[in-house]
Design a protein around this motif. Structure first.
Motif, PDB file in Angstrom:
ATOM      1  N   GLY A 151     107.570  63.346   6.435  1.00 15.15           N
ATOM      2  CA  GLY A 151     108.060  62.362   5.487  1.00 15.15           C
ATOM      3  C   GLY A 151     107.028  61.376   4.995  1.00 15.15           C
ATOM      4  O   GLY A 151     107.330  60.535   4.141  1.00 15.15           O
ATOM      5  N   TYR A 152     105.792  61.454   5.469  1.00 12.53           N
ATOM      6  CA  TYR A 152     104.765  60.462   5.147  1.00 12.53           C
ATOM      7  C   TYR A 152     103.670  61.019   4.226  1.00 12.53           C
ATOM      8  O   TYR A 152     102.670  60.348   3.971  1.00 12.53           O
ATOM      9  N   ASP A 153     103.862  62.243   3.697  1.00  9.16           N
ATOM     10  CA  ASP A 153     102.789  62.899   2.941  1.00  9.16           C
ATOM     11  C   ASP A 153     102.355  62.109   1.713  1.00  9.16           C
ATOM     12  O   ASP A 153     101.158  62.051   1.389  1.00  9.16           O
ATOM     13  N   LEU A 154     103.284  61.495   0.986  1.00  9.40           N
ATOM     14  CA  LEU A 154     102.898  60.751  -0.212  1.00  9.40           C
ATOM     15  C   LEU A 154     102.039  59.536   0.139  1.00  9.40           C
ATOM     16  O   LEU A 154     101.184  59.126  -0.663  1.00  9.40           O
ATOM     17  N   GLU A 155     102.256  58.940   1.311  1.00  8.42           N
ATOM     18  CA  GLU A 155     101.421  57.830   1.741  1.00  8.42           C
ATOM     19  C   GLU A 155     100.000  58.312   2.034  1.00  8.42           C
ATOM     20  O   GLU A 155      99.020  57.636   1.709  1.00  8.42           O
ATOM     21  N   VAL A 156      99.897  59.471   2.669  1.00  6.61           N
ATOM     22  CA  VAL A 156      98.574  60.068   2.911  1.00  6.61           C
ATOM     23  C   VAL A 156      97.877  60.342   1.585  1.00  6.61           C
ATOM     24  O   VAL A 156      96.697  60.026   1.390  1.00  6.61           O
ATOM     25  N   PHE A 157      98.607  60.929   0.665  1.00  6.20           N
ATOM     26  CA  PHE A 157      98.076  61.286  -0.649  1.00  6.20           C
ATOM     27  C   PHE A 157      97.583  60.038  -1.388  1.00  6.20           C
ATOM     28  O   PHE A 157      96.499  60.046  -1.987  1.00  6.20           O
ATOM     29  N   ALA A 158      98.349  58.965  -1.327  1.00  4.18           N
ATOM     30  CA  ALA A 158      97.966  57.727  -1.999  1.00  4.18           C
ATOM     31  C   ALA A 158      96.668  57.175  -1.435  1.00  4.18           C
ATOM     32  O   ALA A 158      95.868  56.565  -2.165  1.00  4.18           O
ATOM     33  N   GLY A 159      96.431  57.397  -0.156  1.00  8.73           N
ATOM     34  CA  GLY A 159      95.218  56.888   0.481  1.00  8.73           C
ATOM     35  C   GLY A 159      93.950  57.591   0.049  1.00  8.73           C
ATOM     36  O   GLY A 159      92.846  57.144   0.388  1.00  8.73           O
ATOM     37  N   ALA A 160      94.076  58.675  -0.697  1.00  9.15           N
ATOM     38  CA  ALA A 160      92.884  59.350  -1.220  1.00  9.15           C
ATOM     39  C   ALA A 160      92.332  58.641  -2.447  1.00  9.15           C
ATOM     40  O   ALA A 160      91.167  58.831  -2.810  1.00  9.15           O
ATOM     41  N   GLY A 161      93.173  57.836  -3.119  1.00  8.03           N
ATOM     42  CA  GLY A 161      92.727  57.142  -4.320  1.00  8.03           C
ATOM     43  C   GLY A 161      92.181  58.112  -5.358  1.00  8.03           C
ATOM     44  O   GLY A 161      92.692  59.223  -5.542  1.00  8.03           O
ATOM     45  N   ASP A 162      91.112  57.701  -6.028  1.00  9.70           N
ATOM     46  CA  ASP A 162      90.511  58.545  -7.063  1.00  9.70           C
ATOM     47  C   ASP A 162      89.866  59.801  -6.495  1.00  9.70           C
ATOM     48  O   ASP A 162      89.639  60.774  -7.237  1.00  9.70           O
ATOM     49  N   ARG A 163      89.615  59.801  -5.194  1.00 15.53           N
ATOM     50  CA  ARG A 163      88.939  60.960  -4.603  1.00 15.53           C
ATOM     51  C   ARG A 163      89.861  62.150  -4.397  1.00 15.53           C
ATOM     52  O   ARG A 163      89.420  63.204  -3.948  1.00 15.53           O
ATOM     53  N   ILE A 164      91.132  61.990  -4.772  1.00 14.94           N
ATOM     54  CA  ILE A 164      92.009  63.162  -4.730  1.00 14.94           C
ATOM     55  C   ILE A 164      91.494  64.217  -5.696  1.00 14.94           C
ATOM     56  O   ILE A 164      91.733  65.422  -5.519  1.00 14.94           O
ATOM     57  N   GLY A 165      90.734  63.790  -6.710  1.00 17.01           N
ATOM     58  CA  GLY A 165      90.143  64.735  -7.648  1.00 17.01           C
ATOM     59  C   GLY A 165      89.099  65.633  -7.035  1.00 17.01           C
ATOM     60  O   GLY A 165      88.717  66.649  -7.638  1.00 17.01           O
ATOM     61  N   ASP A 166      88.612  65.312  -5.831  1.00 19.87           N
ATOM     62  CA  ASP A 166      87.626  66.161  -5.158  1.00 19.87           C
ATOM     63  C   ASP A 166      88.263  67.424  -4.575  1.00 19.87           C
ATOM     64  O   ASP A 166      87.563  68.404  -4.311  1.00 19.87           O
ATOM     65  N   PHE A 167      89.582  67.390  -4.358  1.00 21.53           N
ATOM     66  CA  PHE A 167      90.252  68.497  -3.676  1.00 21.53           C
ATOM     67  C   PHE A 167      90.591  69.609  -4.666  1.00 21.53           C
ATOM     68  O   PHE A 167      91.153  69.360  -5.734  1.00 21.53           O
ATOM     69  N   VAL A 168      90.282  70.855  -4.278  1.00 21.45           N
ATOM     70  CA  VAL A 168      90.581  71.995  -5.143  1.00 21.45           C
ATOM     71  C   VAL A 168      92.011  72.497  -4.924  1.00 21.45           C
ATOM     72  O   VAL A 168      92.545  73.249  -5.744  1.00 21.45           O
ATOM     73  N   GLY A 169      92.618  72.099  -3.819  1.00 24.42           N
ATOM     74  CA  GLY A 169      93.983  72.537  -3.535  1.00 24.42           C
ATOM     75  C   GLY A 169      94.614  71.674  -2.468  1.00 24.42           C
ATOM     76  O   GLY A 169      93.950  70.843  -1.822  1.00 24.42           O
ATOM     77  N   MET A 170      95.912  71.883  -2.282  1.00 21.82           N
ATOM     78  CA  MET A 170      96.639  71.073  -1.307  1.00 21.82           C
ATOM     79  C   MET A 170      97.910  71.780  -0.857  1.00 21.82           C
ATOM     80  O   MET A 170      98.362  72.749  -1.482  1.00 21.82           O
ATOM     81  N   GLN A 171      98.479  71.259   0.207  1.00 15.57           N
ATOM     82  CA  GLN A 171      99.713  71.801   0.775  1.00 15.57           C
ATOM     83  C   GLN A 171     100.507  70.657   1.358  1.00 15.57           C
ATOM     84  O   GLN A 171      99.961  69.830   2.092  1.00 15.57           O
ATOM     85  N   SER A 172     101.790  70.593   1.037  1.00 17.00           N
ATOM     86  CA  SER A 172     102.623  69.498   1.510  1.00 17.00           C
ATOM     87  C   SER A 172     103.990  70.032   1.902  1.00 17.00           C
ATOM     88  O   SER A 172     104.524  70.930   1.254  1.00 17.00           O
ATOM     89  N   GLU A 173     104.561  69.466   2.973  1.00 12.09           N
ATOM     90  CA  GLU A 173     105.925  69.805   3.363  1.00 12.09           C
ATOM     91  C   GLU A 173     106.869  68.891   2.588  1.00 12.09           C
ATOM     92  O   GLU A 173     106.872  67.681   2.802  1.00 12.09           O
ATOM     93  N   VAL A 174     107.627  69.460   1.660  1.00 12.13           N
ATOM     94  CA  VAL A 174     108.489  68.662   0.781  1.00 12.13           C
ATOM     95  C   VAL A 174     109.950  68.884   1.158  1.00 12.13           C
ATOM     96  O   VAL A 174     110.360  69.985   1.514  1.00 12.13           O
ATOM     97  N   ALA A 175     110.738  67.804   1.069  1.00 15.50           N
ATOM     98  CA  ALA A 175     112.108  67.813   1.594  1.00 15.50           C
ATOM     99  C   ALA A 175     113.134  67.952   0.482  1.00 15.50           C
ATOM    100  O   ALA A 175     113.121  67.195  -0.488  1.00 15.50           O
TER     101      ALA A 175
END
Length: 329
Positions: free
Chosen positions: A250-274
């Motif tokens: 349930g905390y994935d969006l908080e983790v994602f927000a903590g990447a800030g602008d550097r989320i653009g460095d990631f080529v892919g991702m995986q999240s458990e969505v409810a």
């Protein structure tokens, strides 16, 4: 008159070597225990330790079932072709797996293989494993051939000790004893829920579904922002191509927000969505996916993680997403 080969086979048992003569110039030699021969069709033999413990049944051309015990195992099994791939699904007709369990197991298998294929296709060389628990996700990637760096984050003390032990013989598997979130902080986590430990309290629906949520032991943990640890995690990689996996209950969006602008460095991702909310304050599936899509990720796979037994409704999906612009040309 015996040949030199036959004389040698006859002499070896005197030296403490067990000999299983398969004929036609072929023999199996062993020092620890005798071996037995179980014929497999006309062209092959199954060699086992001991005797009388295995039976073999031919299912189709080039495929046999090997089972422990006596009797014909062919009546217990059925095989189903998986499209035109050439692969076969082997099912134990006498087993206890129901349709729901079979689907979830198949989804887990397909998801892991899908991710492993994408990591290779996109040239991923660092996987951020957020919410690592005891290292199950990293172990699966290794079994499927991923050899790049894995950086795992697990904040609870006892579980981190297990994770650290799992990774100690793998120099490219780094582990950190803190969680990730929107801000650097300390926080209280529910630490007695096994693989479902969460920073969020359970919802009424979650309490009805899982008895473990009735336990209330908590633990103080450290939280850091993802963009604050990325340079250290990617150190030494000439051309970093990271992938972000999140399973934080349930905390994935908080983790994602903590990447800030550097989320653009990631080529892919995986999240458990409810689809059905297990934790108070956690986002619904459509809300989470909208945020991910706004950051440039697109869905490549959706795999059910849990289902309601009574209704068949999916509770959570593993959502796999990639940045199409990052795909090799």
């Amino acid at each position: 008159m015996r040949t030199l080969y036959r004389r040698l086979l006859h002499m070896l048992p005197r030296l403490g070597v067990h000999v299983l003569d398969l004929g036609s110039g072929t023999a199996v030699l062993s020092r620890r225990g005798e071996r037995a021969r179980v014929p497999v069709g006309r062209e092959a033999d199954l060699v086992t330790r001991g005797s009388g413990r295995y039976t073999v049944a031919r299912m189709r051309g080039g495929m046999w079932v090997v089972a422990r015990g006596r009797g014909d195992p062919s009546g217990k099994w059925t095989h189903v072709p998986l499209g035109d791939t050439g692969a076969q699904l082997l099912v134990d007709e006498g087993g206890s797996a129901d349709e729901r369990s079979l689907q979830l197991a198949a989804a887990s298998y397909l998801c892991t293989h899908h991710v492993a294929g994408l990591l290779e296709k996109y040239g991923v060389n660092c996987v951020f494993d957020v919410g690592a628990n005891a290292g199950q996700y990293a172990k699966r990637l290794r079994r499927l051939g991923y050899s790049g760096r894995i950086v795992s984050f697990e904040p609870t003390k006892d579980t981190f000790a297990t994770l650290q032990q799992a990774a100690e013989a793998d120099p490219e598997w780094w582990v950190y004893p803190f969680g990730l979130g929107r801000e650097d902080a300390t926080a209280t986590i529910h630490a007695d829920w096994s693989t479902m430990n969460s920073l969020l309290p359970p919802s009424d629906y979650g309490k009805d579904r899982y008895r473990r949520f009735a336990r209330t032991r908590t633990e103080e943990i450290e939280i850091r922002r993802l963009d604050g640890v990325m340079d250290q995690a990617l150190a030494g990689l000439t051309e970093p191509r990271p992938y972000l996996k999140m399973d934080t209950q349930g905390y994935d969006l908080e983790v994602f927000a903590g990447a800030g602008d550097r989320i653009g460095d990631f080529v892919g991702m995986q999240s458990e969505v409810a689809v059905l909310r297990l934790y108070e304050g956690s986002p619904q599936m459509n809300e989470a996916i909208a945020v991910y899509e706004d950051s440039g990720f697109e869905i490549t796979g959706m795999y059910p993680v849990t289902r309601e037994e009574t209704t068949g409704r999916v509770v959570e999906f593993d959502c796999v997403m990639m940045r199409a612009a990052a795909a090799p040309g």
